[in-house]
Design a protein around this motif. Structure first.
Motif, PDB file in Angstrom:
ATOM      1  N   VAL A 365     -34.223  16.764 -17.444  1.00 50.84           N
ATOM      2  CA  VAL A 365     -33.454  17.139 -18.689  1.00 50.84           C
ATOM      3  C   VAL A 365     -34.499  17.767 -19.769  1.00 50.84           C
ATOM      4  CG1 VAL A 365     -32.770  16.013 -20.727  1.00 50.84           C
ATOM      5  CG2 VAL A 365     -31.843  15.002 -18.625  1.00 50.84           C
ATOM      6  N   GLY A 366     -35.919  17.452 -19.496  1.00 52.12           N
ATOM      7  CA  GLY A 366     -37.054  17.993 -20.033  1.00 52.12           C
ATOM      8  C   GLY A 366     -37.108  19.494 -19.837  1.00 52.12           C
ATOM      9  N   LEU A 367     -36.896  19.394 -18.309  1.00 50.90           N
ATOM     10  CA  LEU A 367     -37.180  21.051 -17.928  1.00 50.90           C
ATOM     11  C   LEU A 367     -35.955  22.019 -18.515  1.00 50.90           C
ATOM     12  CD1 LEU A 367     -38.667  23.115 -16.200  1.00 50.90           C
ATOM     13  CD2 LEU A 367     -37.485  22.119 -14.206  1.00 50.90           C
ATOM     14  N   VAL A 368     -34.672  21.567 -18.281  1.00 53.37           N
ATOM     15  CA  VAL A 368     -33.736  22.256 -18.888  1.00 53.37           C
ATOM     16  C   VAL A 368     -33.750  22.486 -20.610  1.00 53.37           C
ATOM     17  CG1 VAL A 368     -31.282  22.229 -19.271  1.00 53.37           C
ATOM     18  CG2 VAL A 368     -32.212  21.398 -16.997  1.00 53.37           C
ATOM     19  N   ALA A 369     -33.972  21.586 -21.141  1.00 53.96           N
ATOM     20  CA  ALA A 369     -34.475  21.705 -22.663  1.00 53.96           C
ATOM     21  C   ALA A 369     -35.353  22.881 -22.766  1.00 53.96           C
ATOM     22  CB  ALA A 369     -35.059  20.183 -23.140  1.00 53.96           C
ATOM     23  N   LEU A 370     -36.610  22.745 -22.108  1.00 51.06           N
ATOM     24  CA  LEU A 370     -37.541  23.788 -22.431  1.00 51.06           C
ATOM     25  C   LEU A 370     -37.157  25.189 -21.931  1.00 51.06           C
ATOM     26  CD1 LEU A 370     -40.818  21.728 -21.170  1.00 51.06           C
ATOM     27  CD2 LEU A 370     -40.401  22.405 -23.393  1.00 51.06           C
ATOM     28  N   THR A 371     -36.475  25.260 -20.772  1.00 53.84           N
ATOM     29  CA  THR A 371     -36.174  26.504 -20.322  1.00 53.84           C
ATOM     30  C   THR A 371     -34.850  27.116 -20.552  1.00 53.84           C
ATOM     31  OG1 THR A 371     -35.448  25.286 -18.310  1.00 53.84           O
ATOM     32  CG2 THR A 371     -37.726  26.209 -18.119  1.00 53.84           C
ATOM     33  N   LEU A 372     -34.042  26.275 -20.803  1.00 53.69           N
ATOM     34  CA  LEU A 372     -32.635  26.970 -20.957  1.00 53.69           C
ATOM     35  C   LEU A 372     -32.052  26.883 -22.380  1.00 53.69           C
ATOM     36  CD1 LEU A 372     -30.845  26.113 -17.764  1.00 53.69           C
ATOM     37  CD2 LEU A 372     -31.900  28.246 -18.353  1.00 53.69           C
ATOM     38  N   TRP A 373     -32.391  25.503 -23.012  1.00 50.39           N
ATOM     39  CA  TRP A 373     -31.915  25.147 -24.492  1.00 50.39           C
ATOM     40  C   TRP A 373     -32.808  25.638 -25.441  1.00 50.39           C
ATOM     41  CZ3 TRP A 373     -30.811  19.379 -22.587  1.00 50.39           C
ATOM     42  CH2 TRP A 373     -29.619  19.452 -21.974  1.00 50.39           C
ATOM     43  N   LYS A 374     -34.287  26.137 -25.085  1.00 49.82           N
ATOM     44  CA  LYS A 374     -35.356  26.614 -25.909  1.00 49.82           C
ATOM     45  C   LYS A 374     -35.513  25.541 -27.012  1.00 49.82           C
ATOM     46  CE  LYS A 374     -35.116  30.414 -23.574  1.00 49.82           C
ATOM     47  NZ  LYS A 374     -35.841  30.598 -22.364  1.00 49.82           N
ATOM     48  N   VAL A 375     -35.794  24.413 -26.559  1.00 44.88           N
ATOM     49  CA  VAL A 375     -36.091  23.203 -27.311  1.00 44.88           C
ATOM     50  C   VAL A 375     -37.906  23.412 -27.770  1.00 44.88           C
ATOM     51  CG1 VAL A 375     -36.295  20.862 -27.869  1.00 44.88           C
ATOM     52  CG2 VAL A 375     -34.389  21.670 -26.800  1.00 44.88           C
ATOM     53  N   PRO A 376     -38.143  23.117 -28.837  1.00 45.77           N
ATOM     54  CA  PRO A 376     -39.816  23.267 -28.872  1.00 45.77           C
ATOM     55  C   PRO A 376     -40.485  22.288 -28.021  1.00 45.77           C
ATOM     56  CG  PRO A 376     -38.558  23.502 -31.016  1.00 45.77           C
ATOM     57  CD  PRO A 376     -37.767  23.104 -30.142  1.00 45.77           C
ATOM     58  N   PRO A 377     -41.590  22.645 -27.549  1.00 43.36           N
ATOM     59  CA  PRO A 377     -42.345  21.598 -26.677  1.00 43.36           C
ATOM     60  C   PRO A 377     -42.689  20.199 -27.186  1.00 43.36           C
ATOM     61  CG  PRO A 377     -43.471  23.789 -26.260  1.00 43.36           C
ATOM     62  CD  PRO A 377     -42.281  23.893 -27.400  1.00 43.36           C
ATOM     63  N   TRP A 378     -42.890  20.344 -28.737  1.00 44.52           N
ATOM     64  CA  TRP A 378     -43.491  19.243 -29.493  1.00 44.52           C
ATOM     65  C   TRP A 378     -42.165  18.306 -29.525  1.00 44.52           C
ATOM     66  CZ3 TRP A 378     -40.596  17.917 -33.512  1.00 44.52           C
ATOM     67  CH2 TRP A 378     -39.947  18.914 -34.488  1.00 44.52           C
ATOM     68  N   ALA A 379     -40.925  18.778 -29.620  1.00 40.60           N
ATOM     69  CA  ALA A 379     -39.726  18.104 -29.851  1.00 40.60           C
ATOM     70  C   ALA A 379     -39.353  17.443 -28.443  1.00 40.60           C
ATOM     71  CB  ALA A 379     -38.638  18.936 -30.179  1.00 40.60           C
TER      72      ALA A 379
END
Length: 395
Positions: A365-379
């Motif tokens: 989930v974290g990987l998808v959030a970072l790569t596809l959903w463009k969620v900021p790393p701090w979040a």
């Protein structure tokens, strides 16, 4: 136009103020930092033009070391001399370093189920962050079969031999294979000019080599020398981006028993959640080993080689940038670095952070959030830490 054109020179205080703002707001890693620098210093403040800035970024990407911090150091140097260079480094680094030192000292006094869950959540997040770094670096640094093969060869080498010497060997192998297999291209256009004489550049190079040779001989003279040696050597080998410091430091401080795997990976996760350079991770490790003095020594030792190499390269950049073989060697080294980081993604990051299916699902989930959903790393770091605490309390 270069930083030495007829613009009025700036002051050390101006440089410190500009980089303090950047140090407080620059989230997202080295590539994002370079974008922040461009917006603030090229577009808004007009310290230099687009061409000069692009040339400076190219130089720092070419050299080992923390790219964004090297660019900041050079911008401060061009704007306000040596005082400006030091001001840029201090202001950009201090916010994240102070936060990580405070967290490291606090973490040492915290115990219990929630604290263990927090650490485990940060370790899971580290899997996603390093996986994103490996994928992004592989796409940009291994765009063809030859460089992909160099990366795989580095993984195979590190599967057989471990430790700092093996990583150095992998990077050296990458440079040799790059000279053989990777076509080079010389740069064109005007070169940068900075207030660094050839004598100063040669002096910086001599200091860099002297410390690289002398510090291992002093390793047994006390904990402080051993710490400086470890962090200086790691800082000397960072090609390709700040994430590469992870396997280098792991081999220096975890494999030698000075920091536990849990402390190491939780600090690496936290380093993603603060603004400023990823190299501030050294402040966490130094504080975990020897308090505030250790944080200062580790931080300075990790950054110093990259700055010395930059100073050494500035006077000779005109020649260096036009030599085809240098671009081939660096391309090969960068490809090998992808393999080094991929090896670290498995061990210690994955093997330590993932203990079951739930952990794997959270990391995914974290990987998808970072790569596809463009969620900021701090979040992503914050959410992962909270998830770790929640799972620990439920269990």
């Amino acid at each position: 136009m270069t930083p030495q054109t007829k613009r009025a020179p700036g002051s050390v205080a101006e440089v410190f103020g500009a980089f303090l703002k950047l140090g407080l707001t620059s989230f997202g890693g080295p590539v994002a930092h370079l974008g922040y620098f461009r917006d603030e210093l090229v577009i808004r403040r007009r310290w230099l033009d687009e061409g000069a800035y692009a040339e400076l970024v190219a130089l720092c990407q070419f050299l080992p070391g923390p790219t964004s911090s090297q660019v900041g150091f050079a911008l401060g140097l061009g704007r306000a001399g040596w005082g400006g260079a030091l001001a840029a480094f201090a202001a950009f680094t201090l916010p994240s370093a102070l936060v990580l030192v405070a967290l490291a000292l606090t973490a040492a006094a915290v115990d219990g189920v929630a604290a263990a869950g927090l650490v485990h959540g940060l370790k899971i997040v580290s899997v996603a962050i390093v996986a994103q770094a490996v994928w992004g670096m592989a796409r940009s640094l291994c765009p063809d079969r030859d460089r992909a093969a160099i990366a795989v060869a580095a993984v195979v080498l590190l599967a057989v031999i471990s430790g700092p010497a093996a990583m150095l060997g992998a990077i050296g192998m990458g440079m040799a294979l790059g000279l053989w297999r990777v076509p080079g291209a010389s740069a064109a256009g005007p070169a940068l000019a900075f207030p660094v004489t050839r004598a100063a550049g040669l002096g910086a190079l001599a200091i860099f080599v002297l410390l690289l040779v002398l510090l291992p001989a002093l390793h047994g003279q006390g904990a402080a020398f051993a710490m400086i040696d470890s962090f200086y050597r790691a800082g000397s080998l960072v090609f390709g981006g700040g994430h590469v410091v992870l396997p280098l430091l792991q081999a220096e401080v975890v494999a030698t028993g000075r920091v536990t795997e849990d402390v190491f990976l939780s600090g690496y996760g936290l380093a993603q959640a603060v603004p400023g350079p990823l190299f501030s991770f050294a402040a966490w490790l130094g504080a975990a080993m020897a308090g505030v003095p250790g944080a200062l020594l580790a931080l300075l030792a990790l950054f110093l080689p990259g700055f010395l190499i930059l100073i050494a390269a500035l006077p000779g950049w005109t020649w260096l940038r036009r030599a085809v073989w240098t671009h081939s060697a660096v391309a090969g080294a960068n490809a090998a670095v992808v393999g080094v980081l991929a090896s670290a993604l498995y061990d210690p990051v994955f093997t330590t952070g993932i203990t079951g299916r739930t952990d794997f699902a959270l990391a995914l989930v974290g990987l998808v959030a970072l790569t596809l959903w463009k969620v900021p790393p701090w979040a992503v770091v914050a959410l992962g830490a909270m998830a770790g605490v929640g799972l620990a309390l439920v269990a």
